[in-house]
Enzyme design. Structure first.
Site, PDB file in Angstrom:
ATOM      1  N   HIS A 193       0.835  -1.224   0.000  1.00 51.97           N
ATOM      2  CA  HIS A 193       0.000   0.000   0.000  1.00 51.97           C
ATOM      3  C   HIS A 193       0.862   1.264   0.000  1.00 51.97           C
ATOM      4  CE1 HIS A 193      -3.263  -2.781   1.125  1.00 51.97           C
ATOM      5  NE2 HIS A 193      -2.337  -3.319   1.907  1.00 51.97           N
ATOM      6  N   SER A 206      13.206  21.735 -17.231  1.00 51.72           N
ATOM      7  CA  SER A 206      11.937  22.424 -17.427  1.00 51.72           C
ATOM      8  C   SER A 206      12.215  23.717 -18.189  1.00 51.72           C
ATOM      9  CB  SER A 206      11.323  22.736 -16.063  1.00 51.72           C
ATOM     10  OG  SER A 206      10.483  23.871 -16.149  1.00 51.72           O
ATOM     11  N   LYS A 210      14.571  22.391 -12.073  1.00 46.04           N
ATOM     12  CA  LYS A 210      13.994  21.064 -12.285  1.00 46.04           C
ATOM     13  C   LYS A 210      14.899  20.087 -13.024  1.00 46.04           C
ATOM     14  CE  LYS A 210      10.333  19.690 -11.392  1.00 46.04           C
ATOM     15  NZ  LYS A 210       9.008  19.906 -11.963  1.00 46.04           N
ATOM     16  N   GLU A 249       8.522   8.515 -17.554  1.00 39.84           N
ATOM     17  CA  GLU A 249       7.112   8.793 -17.850  1.00 39.84           C
ATOM     18  C   GLU A 249       6.759   8.312 -19.259  1.00 39.84           C
ATOM     19  OE1 GLU A 249       6.906  12.990 -16.942  1.00 39.84           O
ATOM     20  OE2 GLU A 249       7.659  12.578 -14.928  1.00 39.84           O
TER      21      GLU A 249
END
Ligand code: ARG
Length: 463
Positions: free
Chosen positions: A162, A283, A289, A296
């Site tokens: 979890h 970014s 960043k 992804e």
């Protein structure tokens, strides 16, 4: 005899007008199936060699056709071949060019076959080598993962259920879970060979042929194991395509799970792994960043694979036997899924090579969340003859106490522990040690250090 003026379709004698130009454009599959040119030529060579062996065509014609086909292969390889949408697909493009190169004798090439058996012969041949390539790439990932595992046997991290700290484990054990996953993927792709190894060539349009062809000969020549059994089933069947698309989907799904996990571990909140800049992007607005875009990308690509699997299922649903044009889309699904998976496997390997565990943070996180509570319960069962349920309750009481006093379990004194269970002795304190906890899971498949070492040795030998 069929007229073979080079700007006309083979069937132009039968059809009084040209097929609508719109359909010629959209119904043509050459942009996609030109990928099959090598297989188409190999298949045609095996076919004409068989026709000659069976005395269906002469030695001279066989050689002329093979000469022409080899020339076409060279033209395609050197990008001199002009693919033409008005000739629909790779089979007709090659046949048309063969007429230009060797003349009318090209007309013998299609004796005793149809594009219906030709296209799946090509596709199966292509898929066999694509499958081997995928297995090769999966093997690379397995190797890379084993390398990292070997260096991290004693790297402790929290195992999660979890996404909450559950029990301490070795980072290597976690990586070996990926290894198991990829072995299963390999097995799935290997199993696909059973159907891929049945040779469709020679079933012709759907009924077989009246020519005395030898399907066992082409089967051997093309590296298949046996000829398919039923001509109608053969030209209708795309189960082998579904199996490939399913295997790709399952492997992409695994990659997406791993990608998601690594994205979480790489987040500022978790910070369990570092990725080198090579696999990160920046970014356009936030100068600080460093984003895991590649991960992804991997996570997203599984969606495309499922889409292709589902598209193939949908094309097949309710489709009567035998060949229909609907089936032509199979190649697009297969090629796209294959390309996606090949890229994903290469990217994942690169990411793994550029990943280092943040050992300090892993250990620190493993020290929170009362992660050794189950070890304490087990200890009570083993040393104080309690049932597991009773031990569970005692341990829960100790965890509650620790939470109230804002201490970790290993910060509790024996006196504090004895408030819950007076029989406890000094000896209990060792169960709160994370290394002891990990190493105590000695059952087969567990996270103990000795198990992990044995498993790494086993995997290194495994094919
Ligand atoms: N390009 C076709 C396909 O991929 C080849 C088979 C064509 N057969 C036919 N009867 N139109 O399915």
């Amino acid at each position: 005899m069929t007229k073979n003026k080079n700007n006309q379709a083979i069937w132009s004698t039968r059809l009084k007008t040209n097929t609508s130009s719109l359909f010629q454009r959209v119904g043509s599959s050459i942009d996609i199936d030109k990928k099959l040119y090598k297989e188409d030529i190999i298949g045609s060579i095996a076919h004409v060699e068989m026709l000659f062996k069976q005395k269906i065509i002469s030695f001279k014609i066989k050689n002329k056709i093979i000469y022409g086909l080899n020339k076409i292969k060279k033209e395609i390889l050197s990008k001199k071949f002009e693919f033409n949408t008005s000739f629909e697909d790779i089979h007709m493009n090659i046949e048309k060019r063969l007429f230009q190169i060797i003349g009318e004798e090209a007309g013998y090439i299609h004796t005793g076959r149809s594009r219906n058996d030709q296209v799946i012969t090509d596709l199966k041949l292509w898929m066999k080598s694509a499958t081997e390539n995928i297995i090769f790439l999966i093997d690379k990932i397995i190797k890379t993962t084993l390398n990292i595992a070997e260096k991290n046997i004693k790297t402790i991290m929290p195992g999660f259920t979890h996404l909450k700290n559950a029990q301490p484990i070795s980072f290597a054990h976690y990586l070996l879970a990926y290894v198991e996953i990829f072995y299963r993927d390999k097995k799935r792709f290997r199993n696909n060979f059973e159907n891929l190894n049945e040779n469709p060539l020679g079933v012709a349009a759907l009924a077989g042929t009246s020519f005395n062809i030898d399907r066992n000969y082409t089967t051997k020549k093309l590296g298949f194991e046996k000829p398919t059994n039923n001509s109608i089933d053969t030209v209708s069947d795309r189960d082998f395509a579904l199996e490939f698309l399913f295997s790709v989907s399952t492997c992409s799904m695994h990659i997406s799970r791993i990608a998601e996990e690594l994205i979480i571990w790489n987040s500022n909140g978790f910070n369990l792994i570092n990725l080198s800049d090579k696999v990160l992007t920046g970014s356009s607005i936030m100068p600080q960043k460093k984003n895991p875009d590649l991960l992804e990308f991997l996570r997203g690509k599984s969606g495309v694979s499922y889409g292709n699997l589902f598209s193939m299922f949908t094309v097949l649903k309710g489709l009567p036997l035998s060949y229909f044009k609907d089936l032509q889309d199979d190649k697009e699904f297969i090629f796209k899924s294959n390309d996606n998976l090949v890229n994903s496997l290469k990217i994942l390997d690169e990411i793994l090579k550029n990943l280092t565990p943040n050992k300090k943070k892993m250990l620190q996180l493993a020290n929170s969340g009362y992660i050794t509570a189950t070890d304490l319960a087990d200890y009570l069962v083993k040393n104080h003859s309690m049932s597991f349920r009773k031990a569970y309750l005692k341990t829960a009481a100790i965890v509650n106490y620790a939470e109230k006093t804002k201490k970790n379990l290993d910060q509790l004194t024996l006196i504090e522990l004895q408030k819950v269970e007076p029989k406890l002795t000094d000896d209990v304190l060792k169960v709160f040690n994370l290394y002891n906890s990990v190493d105590s899971k000695k059952t087969y498949g567990g996270t103990s250090f000795s198990n992990i070492k044995k498993m790494i040795t086993k995997y290194k030998k495994q094919k």
